[in-house]
Write a protein that holds these residues in place. Sequence first.
Motif, PDB file in Angstrom:
ATOM      1  N   VAL A 186      95.901 -49.048 -24.662  1.00 13.58           N
ATOM      2  CA  VAL A 186      96.293 -49.338 -23.283  1.00 13.58           C
ATOM      3  C   VAL A 186      97.437 -48.433 -22.852  1.00 13.58           C
ATOM      4  O   VAL A 186      97.444 -47.905 -21.726  1.00 13.58           O
ATOM      5  CB  VAL A 186      96.696 -50.822 -23.141  1.00 13.58           C
ATOM      6  CG1 VAL A 186      97.290 -51.097 -21.771  1.00 13.58           C
ATOM      7  CG2 VAL A 186      95.494 -51.727 -23.376  1.00 13.58           C
ATOM      8  N   SER A 187      98.408 -48.235 -23.723  1.00 12.40           N
ATOM      9  CA  SER A 187      99.532 -47.362 -23.376  1.00 12.40           C
ATOM     10  C   SER A 187      99.066 -45.929 -23.175  1.00 12.40           C
ATOM     11  O   SER A 187      99.578 -45.213 -22.305  1.00 12.40           O
ATOM     12  CB  SER A 187     100.598 -47.430 -24.472  1.00 12.40           C
ATOM     13  OG  SER A 187     100.089 -46.936 -25.705  1.00 12.40           O
ATOM     14  N   GLN A 188      98.097 -45.468 -23.965  1.00 18.75           N
ATOM     15  CA  GLN A 188      97.563 -44.118 -23.786  1.00 18.75           C
ATOM     16  C   GLN A 188      96.886 -43.978 -22.428  1.00 18.75           C
ATOM     17  O   GLN A 188      97.002 -42.944 -21.767  1.00 18.75           O
ATOM     18  CB  GLN A 188      96.568 -43.798 -24.907  1.00 18.75           C
ATOM     19  CG  GLN A 188      97.212 -43.622 -26.266  1.00 18.75           C
ATOM     20  CD  GLN A 188      96.189 -43.407 -27.372  1.00 18.75           C
ATOM     21  OE1 GLN A 188      94.975 -43.482 -27.135  1.00 18.75           O
ATOM     22  NE2 GLN A 188      96.668 -43.142 -28.581  1.00 18.75           N
ATOM     23  N   LEU A 189      96.154 -45.020 -22.017  1.00 20.08           N
ATOM     24  CA  LEU A 189      95.489 -44.956 -20.721  1.00 20.08           C
ATOM     25  C   LEU A 189      96.489 -44.986 -19.574  1.00 20.08           C
ATOM     26  O   LEU A 189      96.233 -44.411 -18.501  1.00 20.08           O
ATOM     27  CB  LEU A 189      94.516 -46.136 -20.585  1.00 20.08           C
ATOM     28  CG  LEU A 189      93.257 -46.072 -21.454  1.00 20.08           C
ATOM     29  CD1 LEU A 189      92.551 -47.416 -21.457  1.00 20.08           C
ATOM     30  CD2 LEU A 189      92.308 -44.999 -20.940  1.00 20.08           C
ATOM     31  N   ASN A 190      97.611 -45.651 -19.760  1.00 24.71           N
ATOM     32  CA  ASN A 190      98.598 -45.785 -18.690  1.00 24.71           C
ATOM     33  C   ASN A 190      99.567 -44.611 -18.604  1.00 24.71           C
ATOM     34  O   ASN A 190     100.348 -44.517 -17.660  1.00 24.71           O
ATOM     35  CB  ASN A 190      99.395 -47.082 -18.877  1.00 24.71           C
ATOM     36  CG  ASN A 190      98.528 -48.317 -18.676  1.00 24.71           C
ATOM     37  OD1 ASN A 190      97.531 -48.270 -17.963  1.00 24.71           O
ATOM     38  ND2 ASN A 190      98.911 -49.415 -19.304  1.00 24.71           N
ATOM     39  N   GLU A 191      99.565 -43.775 -19.616  1.00 21.81           N
ATOM     40  CA  GLU A 191     100.499 -42.649 -19.609  1.00 21.81           C
ATOM     41  C   GLU A 191     100.161 -41.650 -18.511  1.00 21.81           C
ATOM     42  O   GLU A 191      98.995 -41.405 -18.211  1.00 21.81           O
ATOM     43  CB  GLU A 191     100.477 -41.947 -20.965  1.00 21.81           C
ATOM     44  CG  GLU A 191     101.175 -42.720 -22.060  1.00 21.81           C
ATOM     45  CD  GLU A 191     101.054 -42.004 -23.401  1.00 21.81           C
ATOM     46  OE1 GLU A 191     100.380 -40.961 -23.430  1.00 21.81           O
ATOM     47  OE2 GLU A 191     101.625 -42.489 -24.383  1.00 21.81           O
ATOM     48  N   GLU A 192     101.215 -41.074 -17.957  1.00 19.32           N
ATOM     49  CA  GLU A 192     101.039 -39.986 -16.992  1.00 19.32           C
ATOM     50  C   GLU A 192     100.692 -38.729 -17.781  1.00 19.32           C
ATOM     51  O   GLU A 192     101.519 -38.179 -18.506  1.00 19.32           O
ATOM     52  CB  GLU A 192     102.334 -39.770 -16.191  1.00 19.32           C
ATOM     53  CG  GLU A 192     102.714 -40.915 -15.292  1.00 19.32           C
ATOM     54  CD  GLU A 192     101.763 -41.031 -14.103  1.00 19.32           C
ATOM     55  OE1 GLU A 192     101.641 -42.137 -13.571  1.00 19.32           O
ATOM     56  OE2 GLU A 192     101.147 -40.001 -13.760  1.00 19.32           O
ATOM     57  N   SER A 193      99.446 -38.289 -17.639  1.00 24.64           N
ATOM     58  CA  SER A 193      98.989 -37.140 -18.399  1.00 24.64           C
ATOM     59  C   SER A 193      97.906 -36.435 -17.616  1.00 24.64           C
ATOM     60  O   SER A 193      97.500 -36.856 -16.541  1.00 24.64           O
ATOM     61  CB  SER A 193      98.469 -37.573 -19.775  1.00 24.64           C
ATOM     62  OG  SER A 193      97.457 -38.546 -19.618  1.00 24.64           O
ATOM     63  N   THR A 194      97.413 -35.362 -18.196  1.00 23.56           N
ATOM     64  CA  THR A 194      96.368 -34.583 -17.546  1.00 23.56           C
ATOM     65  C   THR A 194      95.061 -35.325 -17.611  1.00 23.56           C
ATOM     66  O   THR A 194      94.884 -36.280 -18.378  1.00 23.56           O
ATOM     67  CB  THR A 194      96.208 -33.221 -18.248  1.00 23.56           C
ATOM     68  OG1 THR A 194      95.789 -33.460 -19.602  1.00 23.56           O
ATOM     69  CG2 THR A 194      97.507 -32.452 -18.234  1.00 23.56           C
TER      70      THR A 194
END
Length: 805
Positions: free
Chosen positions: A385-393
């Motif tokens: 979930v944290s990976q999906l919510n991270e601001e990333s490309t």
Amino acid sequence: MDSEIRILPPLSILSSSVVSFLNERLHNQEDLATAPSLVSELQSQCLDLDQSLLDLNSRLESNLLAYTSFSDRIHGLFSDASSKLTNLGSLTRAPNSLSDGGGEGRKGQIFRKELPALAKEVARVETVRAYADTVLKLDTLVGDIEDAVSSAINKNLRKQSSTQSSEEMRLLAIETLGQTENVLTSITKTRPQWTHLVSAVDHRVDRALAILRPQAVADHRSLLASLGWPPPLSTMTSSNLDTGKSTEVPNPLFTMQGDLKHQYCESFLALCHLQELQRRRKSRQLEGHNREVALHQPLWAIEELVNPISIACQRHFSKWTDKLEFIFALVYKITRDYVDTMDELLQPLVDEARLVAYSCREEWISAMVTSLSTYLAKEIFPIYVSQLNEESTAGVQSRARISWLHLVDLIIAFDKRIQSLVTHSGIMLSLEENENLQKISSLSMFCDRPDWLDLWAEIELIDTLEKLKPEVENERNWTVKIQGAALLSDPENYKSPAVSGAFLRRLSLVVDRCRSLPASSLRSRFLMLAGAPVLQRFLDCVLLRCQEAEGLTALTDDDAVIKVANSINAAHYIESVFKEWCEDIFFLEMRLDHGDQLGISIHNDESREASIDGPVSGIFDEEVRKLEDFRKEWVEKISVVVLRGFDVRCRDYLKNRRQWRDNGEEGWTVSRSLVGALDYLQGKMAIVEENLNEIDFVGVWRSLAAGVDRMLFNGILMSNVKFHDCGIERFSHDLEVLFGVFGAWCLRPEGFFPKLSDGLKLLKMGEEKLQCSLIGGEKWMKTNGIRHLGVAESEKILNSRVSMG
């Protein structure tokens, strides 16, 4: 000093609790220096316990003396009551022996007034006696329970070698607890007013259980450790799990022998008896409430087997965060390897303890699955979930979605293998048994985390739409037809393009993944979030294509008509498939008010108000209704376009009023201006018939026939033209040719031109019948088969006849 040194007895005769105590207090050589103080401490504790035992004996003696005094008072009351009954009997015997009437009246007064009071007093005394006997019985039983619990704990503290005696005291306490519960159950049924007594006993029993159960669990854990449980997992490495092979580890539950096996079975039975006792107490205390929610708990003895295995497994899990398939493989292997033990060794013990509705196999599988789902919910899913919510490309987000979907795939595959272990035991689980499915499904974590379910549905939707995008953009998929696109329950050929098959395949995958969810509420929510938008996306695609075709050529071009026909075919095929799907039991179970339950607005206000008194809507009812409306709208537009073209080509035919008074064109039995219009109509309908499915084509030609009927009726028969005999004959030939065009699609085409047929019938009617038409009205019209015209219309047609001969 040397003479005072005592040698410890051999380790084999020491109890497990003694060994455990020595291991805790004496770790190394330096700890031996504290041995004298330890001995003094233990002796002090023993003296305190002995003093407590003396106090208990003193309390028991005083209670017995108090009961003796109370029993004497009760005996005196009974003696007094018996004396009064004897006197009453002497007064009521031989009432006629006295001649004094006043005496007779006095005895009658005694009989009428004092007897009910005496009976009430006797009943009160009997109630007091019953209450006293019950109190004494319960006090004795609870005292025995407290003594047995105290003795069992004292034996553990004193570290005596007679472990069997401690077990006997525990079993005695459990047996006495059962007897106490029987008495309390009887009281609640026969003396419900004695609530304070029951509450007081429950309070004392709860205190005893608060000591007894933890001690029984602790002893059971110690016994399991001495058996070598949990079995070593070191042989189950990532390499042999990847190949599906691992070294066989002996099962400690099968290899135990002799006294050790007897001790384990007794300990297992003690936990089962305690749990059954707890279930009975809860059943009594929750009488009149929803008992089933609180009564069924996981089997304690099985939980004690699973907990140490779960702890041991998590040490391996932490090394496999990038290889999650190893986690599922390890849990499945352990579950499968020991499931037969549950049936063969432990289930007979559960049956002996009379634990109703408990299957050791199911409890073992459920506990293993619960431990896995708990680990996933605490350690794995938060990371994703944290990976999906991270601001990333976008690429990183895509990898996070792929990882999430891969994890879900692993869970679904694991749950299917686990369910096979259950079904092989003969236990049948249906979709209706949501509670049973939740117990053996790792996806049950979504019951507590609906926000994760919404996130999964969103990821599933994005993935589905991304995979459908190239299918939609490929123009060839809109023209190439699906081979054999007829449904099992519907032999019609919908001539559906390949793009509809692509949408159905993707939606079918979404539905299949949804089937693994353990609750119908979860399944319906998932389909509403991940399935319904895909269907809406398809509707948007076909609508956009039809609007583009209409905007470019107003559907006058054949290619535009074909484009619209293909879109209608695709919509009708998917509509039919979903109607068939919704008749399946899987979807019928989810027919509920989704807007209220899911917190999602899926219907507009008008449709919601319209369905309040109607049947409960299904998952895709709204989308299917939109597809049906789309199809009907564009079928009507095709017929309107063809009718408009026919109207344009009939302008000269409609304007030429002289043709109905002339003898006609030489060599032509049909009006030449009509032939071109019919040729256009026939050509257009041939294209529509070739490209449109049969069901919707019927709607097109029927709508077209109704339009032609209105157009020619209003343009000719209602336009104040005058018909001579030759004009009537020409008009009859024109209609025969028109009916012949539509005769290719039905047996009696004139039935679809009701106004023209009735008008021609009036024009051809003989003089004798016409004489009665002016005075007959509607009755005359019905008698002569004129059923689709009004009186005014009929009179206007009759007045258009100029000469009959």
